[in-house]
Motif scaffolding. Structure first.
Motif, mmCIF file in Angstrom:
data_model
loop_
_atom_site.group_PDB
_atom_site.id
_atom_site.type_symbol
_atom_site.label_atom_id
_atom_site.label_comp_id
_atom_site.label_asym_id
_atom_site.label_seq_id
_atom_site.Cartn_x
_atom_site.Cartn_y
_atom_site.Cartn_z
ATOM 1 N N GLN A 58 0.806 -1.221 0.000
ATOM 2 C CA GLN A 58 0.000 0.000 0.000
ATOM 3 C C GLN A 58 0.841 1.274 0.000
ATOM 4 N N ALA A 59 2.136 1.148 0.168
ATOM 5 C CA ALA A 59 3.006 2.328 0.241
ATOM 6 C C ALA A 59 3.061 3.040 -1.103
ATOM 7 N N THR A 60 3.041 4.364 -1.044
ATOM 8 C CA THR A 60 3.120 5.157 -2.270
ATOM 9 C C THR A 60 4.536 5.663 -2.541
ATOM 10 N N GLU A 61 5.351 5.722 -1.508
ATOM 11 C CA GLU A 61 6.721 6.207 -1.668
ATOM 12 C C GLU A 61 7.620 5.090 -2.232
ATOM 13 N N PRO A 62 8.696 5.451 -2.946
ATOM 14 C CA PRO A 62 9.584 4.429 -3.536
ATOM 15 C C PRO A 62 10.394 3.658 -2.488
ATOM 16 N N VAL A 63 10.664 4.262 -1.341
ATOM 17 C CA VAL A 63 11.345 3.585 -0.235
ATOM 18 C C VAL A 63 10.421 3.649 0.971
ATOM 19 N N ALA A 64 9.937 2.490 1.378
ATOM 20 C CA ALA A 64 8.942 2.437 2.453
ATOM 21 C C ALA A 64 9.583 2.018 3.763
ATOM 22 N N ARG A 65 9.068 2.577 4.839
ATOM 23 C CA ARG A 65 9.502 2.191 6.187
ATOM 24 C C ARG A 65 8.435 1.268 6.746
ATOM 25 N N ILE A 66 8.858 0.081 7.166
ATOM 26 C CA ILE A 66 7.915 -0.856 7.772
ATOM 27 C C ILE A 66 8.390 -1.188 9.180
ATOM 28 N N SER A 67 7.504 -1.735 9.955
ATOM 29 C CA SER A 67 7.781 -2.019 11.360
ATOM 30 C C SER A 67 8.874 -3.075 11.509
ATOM 31 N N ALA A 68 9.636 -2.951 12.572
ATOM 32 C CA ALA A 68 10.710 -3.901 12.855
ATOM 33 C C ALA A 68 10.281 -4.944 13.885
ATOM 34 N N GLU A 69 8.979 -5.099 14.091
ATOM 35 C CA GLU A 69 8.502 -6.106 15.039
ATOM 36 C C GLU A 69 8.865 -7.510 14.586
ATOM 37 N N CYS A 70 8.862 -7.708 13.277
ATOM 38 C CA CYS A 70 9.266 -9.001 12.733
ATOM 39 C C CYS A 70 9.938 -8.768 11.384
ATOM 40 N N THR A 71 10.587 -9.768 10.905
ATOM 41 C CA THR A 71 11.299 -9.638 9.640
ATOM 42 C C THR A 71 10.350 -9.849 8.469
ATOM 43 N N VAL A 72 10.701 -9.278 7.333
ATOM 44 C CA VAL A 72 9.942 -9.442 6.103
ATOM 45 C C VAL A 72 10.905 -9.934 5.039
ATOM 46 N N MET A 73 10.680 -11.144 4.580
ATOM 47 C CA MET A 73 11.512 -11.777 3.550
ATOM 48 C C MET A 73 12.991 -11.803 3.936
ATOM 49 N N SER A 74 13.259 -12.000 5.188
ATOM 50 C CA SER A 74 14.635 -11.985 5.667
ATOM 51 C C SER A 74 14.697 -12.686 7.014
ATOM 52 N N TRP A 75 15.900 -13.114 7.393
ATOM 53 C CA TRP A 75 16.097 -13.739 8.704
ATOM 54 C C TRP A 75 16.420 -12.694 9.760
ATOM 55 N N TRP A 76 16.778 -11.493 9.349
ATOM 56 C CA TRP A 76 17.152 -10.431 10.273
ATOM 57 C C TRP A 76 16.459 -9.138 9.848
ATOM 58 N N ILE A 77 16.426 -8.183 10.752
ATOM 59 C CA ILE A 77 15.818 -6.887 10.464
ATOM 60 C C ILE A 77 16.715 -6.120 9.497
ATOM 61 N N VAL A 78 16.114 -5.629 8.436
ATOM 62 C CA VAL A 78 16.845 -4.908 7.388
ATOM 63 C C VAL A 78 16.752 -3.422 7.693
ATOM 64 N N ASN A 79 17.892 -2.801 7.973
ATOM 65 C CA ASN A 79 17.868 -1.386 8.355
ATOM 66 C C ASN A 79 18.355 -0.448 7.254
ATOM 67 N N ARG A 80 18.687 -0.997 6.080
ATOM 68 C CA ARG A 80 19.119 -0.160 4.964
ATOM 69 C C ARG A 80 18.380 -0.580 3.701
ATOM 70 N N PRO A 81 17.773 0.369 2.994
ATOM 71 C CA PRO A 81 16.969 0.034 1.817
ATOM 72 C C PRO A 81 17.735 -0.686 0.714
ATOM 73 N N GLU A 82 19.010 -0.380 0.567
ATOM 74 C CA GLU A 82 19.769 -1.019 -0.520
ATOM 75 C C GLU A 82 19.916 -2.531 -0.345
ATOM 76 N N TYR A 83 19.695 -3.019 0.872
ATOM 77 C CA TYR A 83 19.765 -4.466 1.114
ATOM 78 C C TYR A 83 18.526 -5.196 0.609
ATOM 79 N N THR A 84 17.477 -4.451 0.254
ATOM 80 C CA THR A 84 16.226 -5.073 -0.172
ATOM 81 C C THR A 84 16.029 -5.017 -1.687
ATOM 82 N N GLU A 85 17.081 -4.792 -2.405
ATOM 83 C CA GLU A 85 17.014 -4.683 -3.865
ATOM 84 C C GLU A 85 16.417 -5.948 -4.492
ATOM 85 N N THR A 86 16.934 -7.096 -4.131
ATOM 86 C CA THR A 86 16.446 -8.357 -4.691
ATOM 87 C C THR A 86 15.015 -8.648 -4.242
#
Length: 108
Positions: A58-86
């Motif tokens: 639902q995000a309209t911005e090109p780089v979205a901030r999501i909650s760090a309560e749990c991971t999304v498509m990762s084993w660890w919390i991703v704190n930099r957008p460039e790590y989510t390229e793939t």
């Protein structure tokens, strides 16, 4: 699992009748245990990750901030957008997002 089923099938057809019933009971006990163990101990069914994916969709911005309560498509919390390229490419390919949307996780 294939070889477990194949060997069980083979043994059920080749064991003497007096052992066959015991072996069948053993197969049922082991199968029920392995099928039920996940549902007994798994309390969370990825609800948190699904909410993160919904927020991202639902995000309209090109780089979205999501909650760090749990991971999304990762084993660890991703704190930099460039790590989510793939991940962003994959989410775009699957149709979760309309375009390539990078994300990062911050805060609780």
């Amino acid at each position: 699992m294939f070889f477990y089923a194949l060997s069980s099938y083979f043994l059920l057809h080749h064991l003497p009748v007096r052992f066959r019933n015991r072996y069948l009971a053993g197969i049922l006990v082991v199968s029920i245990f392995y099928l039920g163990v996940d549902t007994l101990f798994l309390k969370e069914n990825n609800t948190c990750e699904r909410q993160g994916l919904e927020r991202l969709a639902q995000a309209t911005e090109p780089v979205a901030r999501i909650s760090a309560e749990c991971t999304v498509m990762s084993w660890w919390i991703v704190n930099r957008p460039e790590y989510t390229e793939t991940n962003a490419e994959l989410l775009k390919y699957w149709g979760v997002t309309k375009g390539k949307k990078l994300y990062y996780q911050e805060g609780w």
